[in-house]
Design a protein around this motif. Structure first.
Motif, PDB file in Angstrom:
ATOM      1  N   PRO A 245      -6.887  90.319 -56.205  1.00  0.00           N
ATOM      2  CA  PRO A 245      -6.690  89.160 -57.087  1.00  0.00           C
ATOM      3  C   PRO A 245      -5.212  88.844 -57.312  1.00  0.00           C
ATOM      4  CG  PRO A 245      -8.261  90.712 -58.028  1.00  0.00           C
ATOM      5  CD  PRO A 245      -7.623  91.410 -56.870  1.00  0.00           C
ATOM      6  N   VAL A 246      -4.941  87.579 -57.555  1.00  0.00           N
ATOM      7  CA  VAL A 246      -3.617  87.158 -58.005  1.00  0.00           C
ATOM      8  C   VAL A 246      -3.615  87.296 -59.523  1.00  0.00           C
ATOM      9  CG1 VAL A 246      -2.020  85.223 -58.230  1.00  0.00           C
ATOM     10  CG2 VAL A 246      -3.294  85.554 -56.094  1.00  0.00           C
ATOM     11  N   VAL A 247      -2.723  88.130 -60.041  1.00  0.00           N
ATOM     12  CA  VAL A 247      -2.705  88.414 -61.477  1.00  0.00           C
ATOM     13  C   VAL A 247      -1.486  87.748 -62.114  1.00  0.00           C
ATOM     14  CG1 VAL A 247      -2.683  90.197 -63.256  1.00  0.00           C
ATOM     15  CG2 VAL A 247      -3.879  90.604 -61.092  1.00  0.00           C
ATOM     16  N   LEU A 248      -1.752  86.921 -63.115  1.00  0.00           N
ATOM     17  CA  LEU A 248      -0.702  86.162 -63.786  1.00  0.00           C
ATOM     18  C   LEU A 248      -0.763  86.373 -65.293  1.00  0.00           C
ATOM     19  CD1 LEU A 248      -1.266  82.785 -61.902  1.00  0.00           C
ATOM     20  CD2 LEU A 248       0.555  84.440 -61.420  1.00  0.00           C
ATOM     21  N   ILE A 249       0.375  86.205 -65.939  1.00  0.00           N
ATOM     22  CA  ILE A 249       0.442  86.213 -67.396  1.00  0.00           C
ATOM     23  C   ILE A 249       0.645  84.777 -67.860  1.00  0.00           C
ATOM     24  CG2 ILE A 249       1.632  87.088 -69.443  1.00  0.00           C
ATOM     25  CD1 ILE A 249       0.230  89.229 -67.749  1.00  0.00           C
ATOM     26  N   ILE A 250      -0.221  84.326 -68.759  1.00  0.00           N
ATOM     27  CA  ILE A 250      -0.074  82.991 -69.331  1.00  0.00           C
ATOM     28  C   ILE A 250      -0.176  83.101 -70.847  1.00  0.00           C
ATOM     29  CG2 ILE A 250      -0.999  81.849 -67.284  1.00  0.00           C
ATOM     30  CD1 ILE A 250      -3.619  81.448 -68.750  1.00  0.00           C
ATOM     31  N   TYR A 251       0.286  82.074 -71.523  1.00  0.00           N
ATOM     32  CA  TYR A 251       0.270  82.050 -72.985  1.00  0.00           C
ATOM     33  C   TYR A 251      -0.456  80.805 -73.479  1.00  0.00           C
ATOM     34  CZ  TYR A 251       4.102  85.527 -72.981  1.00  0.00           C
ATOM     35  OH  TYR A 251       4.873  86.639 -72.808  1.00  0.00           O
ATOM     36  N   SER A 252      -0.752  80.820 -74.775  1.00  0.00           N
ATOM     37  CA  SER A 252      -1.255  79.601 -75.414  1.00  0.00           C
ATOM     38  C   SER A 252      -0.053  78.770 -75.872  1.00  0.00           C
ATOM     39  CB  SER A 252      -2.171  79.944 -76.596  1.00  0.00           C
ATOM     40  OG  SER A 252      -1.488  80.744 -77.543  1.00  0.00           O
ATOM     41  N   CYS A 253       0.949  78.733 -75.022  1.00  0.00           N
ATOM     42  CA  CYS A 253       2.174  77.954 -75.210  1.00  0.00           C
ATOM     43  C   CYS A 253       2.849  77.916 -73.842  1.00  0.00           C
ATOM     44  CB  CYS A 253       3.089  78.617 -76.243  1.00  0.00           C
ATOM     45  SG  CYS A 253       4.606  77.684 -76.617  1.00  0.00           S
ATOM     46  N   LEU A 254       3.660  76.913 -73.588  1.00  0.00           N
ATOM     47  CA  LEU A 254       4.361  76.840 -72.307  1.00  0.00           C
ATOM     48  C   LEU A 254       5.515  77.836 -72.311  1.00  0.00           C
ATOM     49  CD1 LEU A 254       4.500  72.964 -71.777  1.00  0.00           C
ATOM     50  CD2 LEU A 254       2.791  74.586 -70.935  1.00  0.00           C
ATOM     51  N   ILE A 255       5.264  79.008 -71.713  1.00  0.00           N
ATOM     52  CA  ILE A 255       6.256  80.086 -71.704  1.00  0.00           C
ATOM     53  C   ILE A 255       6.272  80.745 -70.332  1.00  0.00           C
ATOM     54  CG2 ILE A 255       6.938  82.312 -72.695  1.00  0.00           C
ATOM     55  CD1 ILE A 255       5.453  81.588 -75.227  1.00  0.00           C
ATOM     56  N   PHE A 256       7.476  81.036 -69.848  1.00  0.00           N
ATOM     57  CA  PHE A 256       7.638  81.891 -68.672  1.00  0.00           C
ATOM     58  C   PHE A 256       7.994  83.280 -69.177  1.00  0.00           C
ATOM     59  CE2 PHE A 256       9.047  77.768 -66.684  1.00  0.00           C
ATOM     60  CZ  PHE A 256       7.933  77.621 -65.878  1.00  0.00           C
ATOM     61  N   THR A 257       7.146  84.270 -68.923  1.00  0.00           N
ATOM     62  CA  THR A 257       7.366  85.622 -69.443  1.00  0.00           C
ATOM     63  C   THR A 257       8.710  86.189 -69.035  1.00  0.00           C
ATOM     64  OG1 THR A 257       4.997  86.041 -69.311  1.00  0.00           O
ATOM     65  CG2 THR A 257       6.419  87.954 -69.569  1.00  0.00           C
ATOM     66  N   ASN A 258       9.084  86.001 -67.778  1.00  0.00           N
ATOM     67  CA  ASN A 258      10.264  86.674 -67.249  1.00  0.00           C
ATOM     68  C   ASN A 258      11.563  85.902 -67.455  1.00  0.00           C
ATOM     69  OD1 ASN A 258       8.739  88.879 -66.115  1.00  0.00           O
ATOM     70  ND2 ASN A 258       7.967  87.405 -64.648  1.00  0.00           N
ATOM     71  N   ILE A 259      11.504  84.817 -68.191  1.00  0.00           N
ATOM     72  CA  ILE A 259      12.715  84.058 -68.496  1.00  0.00           C
ATOM     73  C   ILE A 259      12.905  84.077 -70.003  1.00  0.00           C
ATOM     74  CG2 ILE A 259      13.855  81.817 -68.374  1.00  0.00           C
ATOM     75  CD1 ILE A 259      12.291  81.231 -65.872  1.00  0.00           C
ATOM     76  N   ALA A 260      13.841  84.898 -70.448  1.00  0.00           N
ATOM     77  CA  ALA A 260      14.069  85.029 -71.888  1.00  0.00           C
ATOM     78  C   ALA A 260      14.633  83.726 -72.440  1.00  0.00           C
ATOM     79  CB  ALA A 260      15.039  86.174 -72.151  1.00  0.00           C
ATOM     80  N   GLU A 261      13.977  83.199 -73.442  1.00  0.00           N
ATOM     81  CA  GLU A 261      14.449  81.965 -74.051  1.00  0.00           C
ATOM     82  C   GLU A 261      14.019  81.924 -75.509  1.00  0.00           C
ATOM     83  OE1 GLU A 261      12.666  78.476 -72.426  1.00  0.00           O
ATOM     84  OE2 GLU A 261      10.695  79.387 -72.253  1.00  0.00           O
ATOM     85  N   ILE A 262      14.863  81.336 -76.327  1.00  0.00           N
ATOM     86  CA  ILE A 262      14.557  81.185 -77.740  1.00  0.00           C
ATOM     87  C   ILE A 262      14.387  79.699 -78.024  1.00  0.00           C
ATOM     88  CG2 ILE A 262      15.378  81.519 -80.091  1.00  0.00           C
ATOM     89  CD1 ILE A 262      14.667  84.093 -78.673  1.00  0.00           C
ATOM     90  N   PRO A 263      13.231  79.288 -78.540  1.00  0.00           N
ATOM     91  CA  PRO A 263      13.016  77.864 -78.820  1.00  0.00           C
ATOM     92  C   PRO A 263      13.971  77.370 -79.898  1.00  0.00           C
ATOM     93  CG  PRO A 263      11.283  79.197 -79.811  1.00  0.00           C
ATOM     94  CD  PRO A 263      12.089  80.123 -78.947  1.00  0.00           C
ATOM     95  N   THR A 264      14.473  76.165 -79.726  1.00  0.00           N
ATOM     96  CA  THR A 264      15.432  75.611 -80.688  1.00  0.00           C
ATOM     97  C   THR A 264      14.926  74.348 -81.361  1.00  0.00           C
ATOM     98  OG1 THR A 264      16.516  74.368 -78.907  1.00  0.00           O
ATOM     99  CG2 THR A 264      17.408  76.549 -79.419  1.00  0.00           C
ATOM    100  N   ASN A 265      13.800  73.827 -80.888  1.00  0.00           N
ATOM    101  CA  ASN A 265      13.273  72.584 -81.436  1.00  0.00           C
ATOM    102  C   ASN A 265      11.815  72.795 -81.838  1.00  0.00           C
ATOM    103  OD1 ASN A 265      12.006  69.983 -81.664  1.00  0.00           O
ATOM    104  ND2 ASN A 265      13.756  69.097 -80.587  1.00  0.00           N
ATOM    105  N   PRO A 266      11.527  72.863 -83.142  1.00  0.00           N
ATOM    106  CA  PRO A 266      10.149  73.118 -83.584  1.00  0.00           C
ATOM    107  C   PRO A 266       9.140  72.114 -83.042  1.00  0.00           C
ATOM    108  CG  PRO A 266      11.670  73.379 -85.411  1.00  0.00           C
ATOM    109  CD  PRO A 266      12.462  72.806 -84.276  1.00  0.00           C
ATOM    110  N   GLN A 267       9.508  70.833 -82.965  1.00  0.00           N
ATOM    111  CA  GLN A 267       8.570  69.824 -82.482  1.00  0.00           C
ATOM    112  C   GLN A 267       8.208  70.066 -81.020  1.00  0.00           C
ATOM    113  OE1 GLN A 267       6.773  67.637 -84.058  1.00  0.00           O
ATOM    114  NE2 GLN A 267       5.823  66.927 -82.153  1.00  0.00           N
ATOM    115  N   LYS A 268       9.205  70.420 -80.207  1.00  0.00           N
ATOM    116  CA  LYS A 268       8.922  70.712 -78.802  1.00  0.00           C
ATOM    117  C   LYS A 268       8.040  71.948 -78.664  1.00  0.00           C
ATOM    118  CE  LYS A 268      12.778  68.494 -76.409  1.00  0.00           C
ATOM    119  NZ  LYS A 268      13.908  68.686 -75.463  1.00  0.00           N
TER     120      LYS A 268
END
Length: 233
Positions: A180-203
């Motif tokens: 199987p192809v195994v992926l990690i997904i979220y109930s939000c648009l997020i790339f697990t391996n790219i560290a990022e901090i959201p800066t816009n609550p509306q987005k």
């Protein structure tokens, strides 16, 4: 006290001050998102999705050509210690092949999932962010695939909690002729391996709605891929 002693003290004080400022700001943003009425916001799913496809992901529309995009989400490879060690060995062997002249580092690149009708499209990208592979999972494969909720730990937890209390992580195992192809997904648009901090609550709110729309549509089509969605609880 000499100036040479003061310099590192001042530097540490400035760093700690900045760290506390960012932490407090992120906490405030996460609280705004957590207090959102997501059930009401979900009525805007189509609007948010179309705006995002036009402004952020026009290449997905191009890649899908004439096929409709019903829903979409981001995905990342399942990447644990074993995978990291395996990539490390491969990178070392590649380096040895060049007699050490070139150092290789495996980079985990973003992936995109697109639901179109009963098919699920998986787009992989290269290190320049360009789509370089396109896989299609039809109904027969999806009926034998699995989607399970993941415990929030480590980087997965950090990514989710930076976006409030309404984000969960899932492991998607897509059936193939081989493993199987195994992926990690979220109930939000997020790339697990790219560290990022959201800066816009509306987005962030829009990203949560879009990803939940994807998960809901996927679960409605395939009961074996239905999961509990926090914004509907």
């Amino acid at each position: 006290m000499s100036i040479y002693t003061l310099i590192p003290i001042v530097f540490i004080a400035l760093y700690l001050g900045y760290w506390f400022y960012i932490k407090n700001k992120n906490s405030q943003q996460a609280q705004i998102v957590s207090n959102t009425d997501f059930k009401a916001e979900f009525a805007n799913a189509e609007k948010y999705k179309n705006h995002f496809l036009t402004s952020e992901l026009p290449f997905l529309k191009k890649a899908m050509e004439q096929e409709k995009i019903d829903a979409f989400n981001y995905a990342s490879n399942e990447y644990g210690v074993a995978s990291a060690l395996k990539d490390g060995v491969k990178d070392k062997l590649k380096g040895m092949a060049t007699l050490g002249a070139v150092r290789f580092t495996t980079v985990q690149t973003p992936k995109y999932l697109v639901l179109s009708g009963k098919n699920l499209h998986l787009f992989d990208t290269d290190t320049d962010g360009e789509i370089n592979r396109h896989f299609i999972f039809d109904a027969a494969r999806l009926e034998n695939s699995r989607l399970t909720e993941l415990p929030l730990t480590g980087s997965v937890q950090a990514q989710a909690q930076a976006r409030g209390n309404n984000v969960k992580a899932y492991k998607l195992s897509l059936q193939t002729d081989d493993k199987p192809v195994v992926l990690i997904i979220y109930s939000c648009l997020i790339f697990t391996n790219i560290a990022e901090i959201p800066t816009n609550p509306q987005k962030t709110i829009e990203a949560i709605i879009i990803a939940n729309d994807f998960l809901k549509q996927l679960g409605d089509l395939y009961p074996n891929l239905k999961v509990s969605l926090p914004i509907f609880n």
